[in-house]
Motif scaffolding. Structure first.
Motif, PDB file in Angstrom:
ATOM      1  N   UNK A  57      20.382  20.461  -0.030  1.00  0.00           N
ATOM      2  CA  UNK A  57      19.437  20.561   1.102  1.00  0.00           C
ATOM      3  C   UNK A  57      18.106  21.192   0.681  1.00  0.00           C
ATOM      4  N   UNK A  58      17.823  21.237  -0.618  1.00  0.00           N
ATOM      5  CA  UNK A  58      16.561  21.800  -1.100  1.00  0.00           C
ATOM      6  C   UNK A  58      15.469  20.731  -1.052  1.00  0.00           C
ATOM      7  N   UNK A  59      14.234  21.186  -0.875  1.00  0.00           N
ATOM      8  CA  UNK A  59      13.085  20.290  -0.782  1.00  0.00           C
ATOM      9  C   UNK A  59      12.829  19.644  -2.142  1.00  0.00           C
ATOM     10  N   UNK A  60      12.714  18.302  -2.155  1.00  0.00           N
ATOM     11  CA  UNK A  60      12.456  17.562  -3.385  1.00  0.00           C
ATOM     12  C   UNK A  60      11.009  17.094  -3.478  1.00  0.00           C
ATOM     13  N   UNK A  61      10.386  16.847  -2.345  1.00  0.00           N
ATOM     14  CA  UNK A  61       9.018  16.343  -2.336  1.00  0.00           C
ATOM     15  C   UNK A  61       8.626  15.931  -0.932  1.00  0.00           C
ATOM     16  N   UNK A  62       7.438  15.349  -0.819  1.00  0.00           N
ATOM     17  CA  UNK A  62       6.963  14.919   0.487  1.00  0.00           C
ATOM     18  C   UNK A  62       5.909  13.834   0.332  1.00  0.00           C
ATOM     19  N   UNK A  63       5.660  13.110   1.425  1.00  0.00           N
ATOM     20  CA  UNK A  63       4.633  12.068   1.439  1.00  0.00           C
ATOM     21  C   UNK A  63       3.960  12.083   2.800  1.00  0.00           C
ATOM     22  N   UNK A  64       2.683  11.695   2.830  1.00  0.00           N
ATOM     23  CA  UNK A  64       1.922  11.629   4.067  1.00  0.00           C
ATOM     24  C   UNK A  64       1.523  10.189   4.352  1.00  0.00           C
ATOM     25  N   UNK A  83       0.837  -1.204   0.000  1.00  0.00           N
ATOM     26  CA  UNK A  83       0.000   0.000   0.000  1.00  0.00           C
ATOM     27  C   UNK A  83       0.875   1.259   0.000  1.00  0.00           C
ATOM     28  N   UNK A  84       1.960   1.223   0.764  1.00  0.00           N
ATOM     29  CA  UNK A  84       2.869   2.376   0.798  1.00  0.00           C
ATOM     30  C   UNK A  84       3.519   2.579  -0.563  1.00  0.00           C
ATOM     31  N   UNK A  85       3.908   1.480  -1.214  1.00  0.00           N
ATOM     32  CA  UNK A  85       4.505   1.592  -2.544  1.00  0.00           C
ATOM     33  C   UNK A  85       3.516   2.170  -3.538  1.00  0.00           C
ATOM     34  N   UNK A  86       2.237   1.760  -3.447  1.00  0.00           N
ATOM     35  CA  UNK A  86       1.212   2.312  -4.342  1.00  0.00           C
ATOM     36  C   UNK A  86       1.065   3.811  -4.109  1.00  0.00           C
ATOM     37  N   UNK A  87       1.080   4.234  -2.835  1.00  0.00           N
ATOM     38  CA  UNK A  87       0.939   5.665  -2.534  1.00  0.00           C
ATOM     39  C   UNK A  87       2.103   6.447  -3.118  1.00  0.00           C
ATOM     40  N   UNK A  88       3.325   5.909  -2.968  1.00  0.00           N
ATOM     41  CA  UNK A  88       4.499   6.601  -3.496  1.00  0.00           C
ATOM     42  C   UNK A  88       4.423   6.712  -5.013  1.00  0.00           C
ATOM     43  N   UNK A  89       3.957   5.649  -5.660  1.00  0.00           N
ATOM     44  CA  UNK A  89       3.864   5.666  -7.119  1.00  0.00           C
ATOM     45  C   UNK A  89       2.824   6.665  -7.585  1.00  0.00           C
ATOM     46  N   UNK A  90       1.811   6.954  -6.746  1.00  0.00           N
ATOM     47  CA  UNK A  90       0.806   7.953  -7.129  1.00  0.00           C
ATOM     48  C   UNK A  90       1.316   9.369  -6.864  1.00  0.00           C
ATOM     49  N   UNK A  91       2.131   9.554  -5.828  1.00  0.00           N
ATOM     50  CA  UNK A  91       2.590  10.886  -5.445  1.00  0.00           C
ATOM     51  C   UNK A  91       3.664  11.395  -6.406  1.00  0.00           C
ATOM     52  N   UNK A  92       4.576  10.537  -6.828  1.00  0.00           N
ATOM     53  CA  UNK A  92       5.697  10.965  -7.661  1.00  0.00           C
ATOM     54  C   UNK A  92       5.247  11.597  -8.973  1.00  0.00           C
ATOM     55  N   UNK A  93       4.308  10.995  -9.731  1.00  0.00           N
ATOM     56  CA  UNK A  93       3.879  11.662 -10.972  1.00  0.00           C
ATOM     57  C   UNK A  93       3.235  13.024 -10.712  1.00  0.00           C
ATOM     58  N   UNK A  94       2.547  13.162  -9.595  1.00  0.00           N
ATOM     59  CA  UNK A  94       1.928  14.452  -9.270  1.00  0.00           C
ATOM     60  C   UNK A  94       3.005  15.491  -9.023  1.00  0.00           C
ATOM     61  N   UNK A  95       4.044  15.111  -8.280  1.00  0.00           N
ATOM     62  CA  UNK A  95       5.152  16.040  -8.009  1.00  0.00           C
ATOM     63  C   UNK A  95       5.825  16.444  -9.314  1.00  0.00           C
ATOM     64  N   UNK A  96       6.057  15.457 -10.190  1.00  0.00           N
ATOM     65  CA  UNK A  96       6.697  15.767 -11.471  1.00  0.00           C
ATOM     66  C   UNK A  96       5.823  16.672 -12.330  1.00  0.00           C
TER      67      UNK A  96
END
Length: 189
Positions: A174-181, A10-23
């Motif tokens: 040290x710049x922000x690259x992204x985030x996850x909840x 489930x965590x991997x699915x969430x990460x895979x959904x968040x990354x395209x949004x960030x990009x």
């Protein structure tokens, strides 16, 4: 064991959904900046109007880093290529329970978060209760972990559904690259 595998999936699915949004957000921001540079200085094209300009400063602030030559906009393909090079894959290891023996500000609680050595980012975690940060971790570099976190706000006794917000920073700049909840349980005795 099966529960851990399901949670990991489930965590991997969430990460895979968040990354395209960030990009996508980064791509839109770059396109917006490119568009504004292309139209700056044209009549009503985004440049400041003479009436909105402030009076010149009495001294020159020479701390800028202007680049030589004229601006050459990048093509959509060049922008996408640069974004792919910057793509970051991150694995999080976060325990689902956070526990404090007291809700008094400054109380140290237990919570395990690991930033595996395979990650190429610095992680920093915040625990958010009802929209307010109640605890924040120290920066966790690749190959490091934490087992404790300290309350920065008073929290009444009880069990709460909280958000663990993990921000990812570049190890170089040290710049922000992204985030996850992540949704977790917080227990205060």
């Amino acid at each position: 064991m099966n529960h851990e595998n399901n949670d990991e999936k489930e965590k991997n699915k969430k990460r895979k959904r968040v990354l395209p949004i960030i990009l996508l957000i980064l791509l839109l921001a770059i396109i917006g900046i490119t568009f504004s540079f292309c139209h700056a200085g044209t009549p009503n094209g985004g440049g400041p109007s003479p009436s909105s300009q402030s009076a010149p400063s009495s001294s020159l602030d020479d701390n800028g880093n202007a680049l030589p030559g004229g601006y050459v906009p990048k093509s959509r393909q060049e922008i996408l290529s640069e974004l792919r090079k910057k793509e970051v894959v991150v694995t999080d290891k976060v325990s689902e329970q956070i526990a404090f023996s007291s809700g008094v500000k400054g109380t140290v609680g237990t919570w395990a978060v690991e930033n595996p050595a395979s990650n190429k980012v610095i992680e920093q975690c915040a625990v958010i209760l009802n929209g307010q940060t109640v605890a924040e971790s120290v920066p966790i570099y690749p190959g490091q972990h934490i087992e404790q976190i300290t309350l920065s706000q008073k929290v009444a006794s009880g069990t709460y559904d909280v958000i663990a917000n993990i921000k990812y920073y570049s190890t170089d700049t040290k710049s922000l690259l992204g985030q996850a909840d992540y949704r977790l349980k917080l227990t205060v005795s």
